[in-house]
Design a protein around this motif. Structure first.
Motif, PDB file in Angstrom:
ATOM      1  N   ILE A  35     -14.090   0.166  -6.921  1.00  0.00           N
ATOM      2  CA  ILE A  35     -12.636   0.180  -6.767  1.00  0.00           C
ATOM      3  C   ILE A  35     -12.333  -0.215  -5.325  1.00  0.00           C
ATOM      4  O   ILE A  35     -12.750   0.482  -4.392  1.00  0.00           O
ATOM      5  CB  ILE A  35     -12.051   1.578  -7.068  1.00  0.00           C
ATOM      6  N   PRO A  36     -11.645  -1.333  -5.108  1.00  0.00           N
ATOM      7  CA  PRO A  36     -11.336  -1.747  -3.733  1.00  0.00           C
ATOM      8  C   PRO A  36     -10.447  -0.728  -3.024  1.00  0.00           C
ATOM      9  O   PRO A  36      -9.550  -0.127  -3.632  1.00  0.00           O
ATOM     10  CB  PRO A  36     -10.601  -3.080  -3.912  1.00  0.00           C
ATOM     11  N   LEU A  37     -10.714  -0.514  -1.756  1.00  0.00           N
ATOM     12  CA  LEU A  37      -9.867   0.318  -0.906  1.00  0.00           C
ATOM     13  C   LEU A  37      -9.098  -0.604   0.040  1.00  0.00           C
ATOM     14  O   LEU A  37      -9.677  -1.487   0.671  1.00  0.00           O
ATOM     15  CB  LEU A  37     -10.709   1.302  -0.094  1.00  0.00           C
ATOM     16  N   PHE A  38      -7.781  -0.397   0.129  1.00  0.00           N
ATOM     17  CA  PHE A  38      -6.941  -1.197   1.003  1.00  0.00           C
ATOM     18  C   PHE A  38      -6.479  -0.317   2.161  1.00  0.00           C
ATOM     19  O   PHE A  38      -5.880   0.737   1.940  1.00  0.00           O
ATOM     20  CB  PHE A  38      -5.744  -1.755   0.228  1.00  0.00           C
ATOM     21  N   PHE A  39      -6.758  -0.762   3.373  1.00  0.00           N
ATOM     22  CA  PHE A  39      -6.433   0.026   4.552  1.00  0.00           C
ATOM     23  C   PHE A  39      -5.119  -0.466   5.158  1.00  0.00           C
ATOM     24  O   PHE A  39      -5.034  -1.609   5.601  1.00  0.00           O
ATOM     25  CB  PHE A  39      -7.549  -0.076   5.594  1.00  0.00           C
ATOM     26  N   SER A  40      -4.119   0.409   5.163  1.00  0.00           N
ATOM     27  CA  SER A  40      -2.918   0.129   5.939  1.00  0.00           C
ATOM     28  C   SER A  40      -3.150   0.692   7.339  1.00  0.00           C
ATOM     29  O   SER A  40      -4.257   1.098   7.679  1.00  0.00           O
ATOM     30  CB  SER A  40      -1.697   0.781   5.286  1.00  0.00           C
ATOM     31  N   ASP A  41      -2.115   0.732   8.149  1.00  0.00           N
ATOM     32  CA  ASP A  41      -2.273   1.299   9.488  1.00  0.00           C
ATOM     33  C   ASP A  41      -2.563   2.795   9.443  1.00  0.00           C
ATOM     34  O   ASP A  41      -3.164   3.338  10.364  1.00  0.00           O
ATOM     35  CB  ASP A  41      -1.014   1.048  10.328  1.00  0.00           C
TER      36      ASP A  41
END
Length: 285
Positions: A35-41
């Motif tokens: 499952i891809p993890l998307f990093f915001s700030d």
């Protein structure tokens, strides 16, 4: 059975199919699932979806013991109100909201068997919050550097003897690791939902050496709008948290019981979680 349409919600006078204490287990896959993890700030996000609806940003929150959705998402999807929730925030304070069920809930195409959720009124960049407990029954590899969450097949390997027991009581426990700096060793909660790197208990102030001693810096806020005074400091030495090394780390002190390791540090970490056994340990290289 009677249905009452109240605003955009359905209020159902009937049994609550998602309110039982039973936790449906996630069956370990035959092969690894990524499952891809998307990093915001400030957040670690995954892609959630209800049925064939529009995908929505979902916070993967290791310090949440249950799934949550925003009032906005609940209205849009017409989620059913099954009565007041008993959820509490990180400070132990009741969070206003109600119980609901998430029909056909998937995360990046992976079906989530645990469909119970709490609806609460918050306004952030995510519209839902996913708990590691949704994967109870399988093991998860959290890989911050690779930006992915991996659901592992069951290969029969037992947890290592030094695996850390999760902090909290059964039903409300969160992944843990050891924090070490100098002679100080503190068992700490891993909290991807916190945008503060390291929060240490105020009672531990005298145990550390400092580059910059603690100074009042404002407040730490919790979900129920509860807040605690915060004191920022820079420790002297190298801190080891799981596989992450922090030299002269910036930390925050507050009147909490257990240290919290937040998003800025966890994005550097690789560790395995077993939600059903409530154990976590560093991932092998």
């Amino acid at each position: 059975m009677s249905l009452l349409i109240a605003g955009a919600f359905l209020t159902l006078v009937a049994d609550r199919p998602c309110a039982a204490s039973h936790l449906p287990l996630f069956e370990p896959p035959a092969e690894v699932l990524h499952i891809p993890l998307f990093f915001s700030d400030r957040r670690i996000l995954v892609s959630g979806r209800l049925g064939d609806g529009v995908r929505f940003p979902t916070l993967f929150d290791t310090a949440s013991s249950g799934n949550l959705v925003s009032m906005r998402l609940a209205r849009r999807e017409g989620l059913i109100d099954y009565g007041a929730s008993k959820s509490v925030d990180g400070g132990g304070n009741p969070v206003p909201g109600f119980d609901t069920c998430l029909p056909d809930f998937t995360v990046d195409g992976v079906a989530i068997p645990f469909k119970r959720a709490t609806v609460l009124d918050y306004d952030r960049e995510n519209e839902a919050i996913l708990s590691p407990m949704s994967f109870a029954g399988a093991r998860l590899l959290f890989d911050g550097p690779a930006s992915r969450l991996t659901i592992l097949p069951d290969d029969g390997t037992p947890p290592p003897s030094d695996a850390a027991e999760w902090e909290g009581e059964e039903g409300d426990a969160h992944p843990a690791t050891m924090l070490e700096i100098g002679d100080v060793r503190l068992k700490s909660t891993l909290d991807t939902g916190s945008d503060t790197a390291v929060i240490l208990p105020l009672r531990e102030v005298s145990r550390f050496d400092y580059v910059t001693p603690p100074e009042r810096a404002g407040w730490i806020r919790f979900a129920a709008d509860h807040r605690l005074a915060a004191y920022d400091a820079k420790l002297k030495g190298t801190m080891r948290v799981g596989g992450a090394l922090l030299v002269d780390p910036d930390v925050t002190f507050a009147d909490i019981d257990v240290p919290l390791i937040g998003f800025p540090v966890m994005r550097q970490m690789r560790f395995i979680m077993d939600p059903e056994a409530r154990l976590s340990w560093p991932a092998p290289e």
